[in-house]
Each structure stands twice: as structure tokens, then as C-alpha cells.
Design a protein around this motif. Structure first.
Motif, mmCIF file in Angstrom:
data_model
loop_
_atom_site.group_PDB
_atom_site.id
_atom_site.type_symbol
_atom_site.label_atom_id
_atom_site.label_comp_id
_atom_site.label_asym_id
_atom_site.label_seq_id
_atom_site.Cartn_x
_atom_site.Cartn_y
_atom_site.Cartn_z
ATOM 1 N N SER A 50 0.587 -0.859 0.308
ATOM 2 C CA SER A 50 -0.127 -0.076 0.209
ATOM 3 C C SER A 50 0.843 1.545 -0.016
ATOM 4 N N HIS A 51 1.759 1.401 0.044
ATOM 5 C CA HIS A 51 3.205 2.343 0.097
ATOM 6 C C HIS A 51 3.623 2.197 -0.724
ATOM 7 N N GLY A 52 3.700 1.543 -1.564
ATOM 8 C CA GLY A 52 4.081 1.313 -3.270
ATOM 9 C C GLY A 52 5.341 0.191 -3.468
ATOM 10 N N ILE A 53 6.063 -0.212 -2.192
ATOM 11 C CA ILE A 53 6.578 -1.234 -1.333
ATOM 12 C C ILE A 53 6.543 -2.529 -1.905
ATOM 13 N N PRO A 54 7.648 -3.099 -3.163
ATOM 14 C CA PRO A 54 6.885 -4.112 -3.214
ATOM 15 C C PRO A 54 7.456 -5.707 -2.474
ATOM 16 N N ALA A 55 6.794 -6.737 -2.134
ATOM 17 C CA ALA A 55 7.088 -7.318 -0.900
ATOM 18 C C ALA A 55 6.684 -8.578 -0.530
ATOM 19 N N ARG A 56 7.110 -10.004 -0.030
ATOM 20 C CA ARG A 56 6.923 -11.425 -0.870
ATOM 21 C C ARG A 56 6.481 -11.331 0.912
ATOM 22 N N LEU A 57 5.295 -12.522 1.004
ATOM 23 C CA LEU A 57 5.627 -12.631 2.684
ATOM 24 C C LEU A 57 6.166 -14.043 2.852
ATOM 25 N N GLY A 58 7.087 -15.254 3.588
ATOM 26 C CA GLY A 58 6.986 -16.362 4.321
ATOM 27 C C GLY A 58 6.019 -16.514 5.772
ATOM 28 N N ILE A 59 5.620 -17.834 5.908
ATOM 29 C CA ILE A 59 4.809 -18.160 6.658
ATOM 30 C C ILE A 59 5.255 -18.848 7.473
ATOM 31 N N ALA A 60 6.145 -19.201 8.547
ATOM 32 C CA ALA A 60 6.476 -20.127 8.813
ATOM 33 C C ALA A 60 5.906 -22.020 9.725
ATOM 34 N N GLY A 61 4.702 -21.687 10.040
ATOM 35 C CA GLY A 61 3.659 -22.296 10.605
ATOM 36 C C GLY A 61 4.557 -23.047 11.733
ATOM 37 N N SER A 62 3.860 -24.177 11.566
ATOM 38 C CA SER A 62 5.057 -24.989 12.750
ATOM 39 C C SER A 62 6.964 -24.570 12.898
ATOM 40 N N VAL A 63 6.986 -24.101 12.214
ATOM 41 C CA VAL A 63 8.398 -23.842 12.328
ATOM 42 C C VAL A 63 8.904 -22.939 12.561
ATOM 43 N N CYS A 64 9.916 -22.096 13.383
ATOM 44 C CA CYS A 64 10.333 -21.246 13.975
ATOM 45 C C CYS A 64 10.748 -20.297 12.553
ATOM 46 N N PRO A 65 9.911 -19.352 12.688
ATOM 47 C CA PRO A 65 10.113 -18.204 12.239
ATOM 48 C C PRO A 65 12.257 -17.756 11.933
ATOM 49 N N ASP A 66 13.013 -18.035 12.094
ATOM 50 C CA ASP A 66 14.138 -17.362 12.355
ATOM 51 C C ASP A 66 14.484 -18.938 11.800
ATOM 52 N N HIS A 67 14.559 -20.027 11.729
ATOM 53 C CA HIS A 67 14.844 -20.993 11.074
ATOM 54 C C HIS A 67 14.354 -20.772 9.562
ATOM 55 N N TYR A 68 13.189 -20.634 10.099
ATOM 56 C CA TYR A 68 12.469 -20.624 7.962
ATOM 57 C C TYR A 68 13.488 -19.652 7.033
ATOM 58 N N PHE A 69 13.522 -18.277 7.834
ATOM 59 C CA PHE A 69 14.636 -17.282 7.415
ATOM 60 C C PHE A 69 15.359 -17.776 6.815
ATOM 61 N N ILE A 70 16.409 -18.404 7.949
ATOM 62 C CA ILE A 70 17.353 -18.909 7.258
ATOM 63 C C ILE A 70 17.619 -19.819 6.446
ATOM 64 N N CYS A 71 16.563 -20.133 6.526
ATOM 65 C CA CYS A 71 16.275 -21.883 5.229
ATOM 66 C C CYS A 71 15.793 -21.371 3.988
#
Length: 143
Positions: A50-71
Motif C-alpha cells: 500500500s506504500h508502493g513497496i514490493p513485498a513477499r510474505l513467508g509464513i513459517a507455520g509450525s517451524v520457528c520463523p528464524d529457522h524458516y528465514f535462514i532456510c
């Protein structure tokens, strides 16, 4: 492309800091994109767009979001390079000790909320000396 990771406790103001930094980059003729990682759900990608910045979303679900991030960081970088961004922010939920994984030689910002306590900056800084830039969240400056 410059990669910058942004972490901090939930609701500390990470998205607000990225929105402000992106606005400053735009004023200088630079482009930015954002990848947001979260646990279960997030509307932040819509906020960025909505601010004109392209974005993607990753939902980790049952995995730790930081581990999901690094993977998934390599895929994020490939997306940013394909899009031709000057800067790619990766925002994590930061739930592993309240920090996203530190990637060697990649600038990292930790956003902390000044309502979390007067000693919070000291606790984070001692643990991560030299690794992070500190920014006050949406509720005020901590450092």
C-alpha cells in the motif's frame, strides 16, 4: 543489491522502521523491496504494498520463523536481484532470543520497544555487540 536484515520482538515497530527507511531511499532515487517472515499470519506485505513497496510474505507455520528465514534467505536474494532492487529488507518475527539469525557481513537492525524496559538496550547490545544497529520502534527511541 544491498541486503539488510531487520529483527526485534513482535510489535516493536520493525515494519514502521522499514517503511521510513524505504521512504528515505525513494527520496534518493533508490528502490527497495521487503520479504516478511512471520509465524502464523501477517498483513505486513499488504502494508508495504500500500506504500508502493514490493513485498513477499513467508509464513513459517509450525517451524520457528528464524529457522524458516535462514532456510529461505537465498530465494529471497534471488527474488530481489530479479526485481532489480537497490536494497532488500528481510524482516523476521525475531523469536529466537528476539533476534533473527545474524548473517556474516550483512547489516542488521534490531528494533526494540522502549516500553520493554529501561535495561533492554543494554541486554541486547551486550549479547550482540558489533552485530546490530539499534533503532527505536514506533513507540519511541530506545537508544
Amino acid at each position: 543489491m544491498k541486503l539488510i536484515t531487520v529483527s526485534g520482538p513482535p510489535s516493536s515497530g520493525k515494519t514502521s522502521v522499514i517503511l521510513r527507511l524505504s521512504s528515505l531511499l525513494r527520496e534518493r532515487g533508490l528502490t527497495a523491496g521487503v520479504v516478511k517472515f512471520d509465524c502464523i499470519a501477517s498483513d505486513d506485505a499488504k502494508t508495504y504494498e500500500s506504500h508502493g513497496i514490493p513485498a513477499r510474505l513467508g509464513i513459517a507455520g509450525s517451524v520457528c520463523p528464524d529457522h524458516y528465514f535462514i532456510c529461505n534467505v537465498e530465494g529471497c536474494v534471488r527474488w530481489g536481484e530479479r526485481e532489480g532492487f537497490d536494497v532488500l529488507f528481510i524482516e523476521s518475527a525475531g523469536l529466537c532470543s528476539r533476534f533473527a539469525p545474524h548473517i556474516r557481513d550483512i547489516p542488521a537492525v534490531c528494533v526494540i520497544d522502549n516500553l520493554s524496559g529501561i535495561r533492554t538496550p543494554m541486554k541486547y547490545r551486550r549479547r550482540n555487540e558489533g552485530r546490530y544497529g539499534f533503532a527505536g520502534g514506533a513507540r519511541g527511541f530506545c537508544v
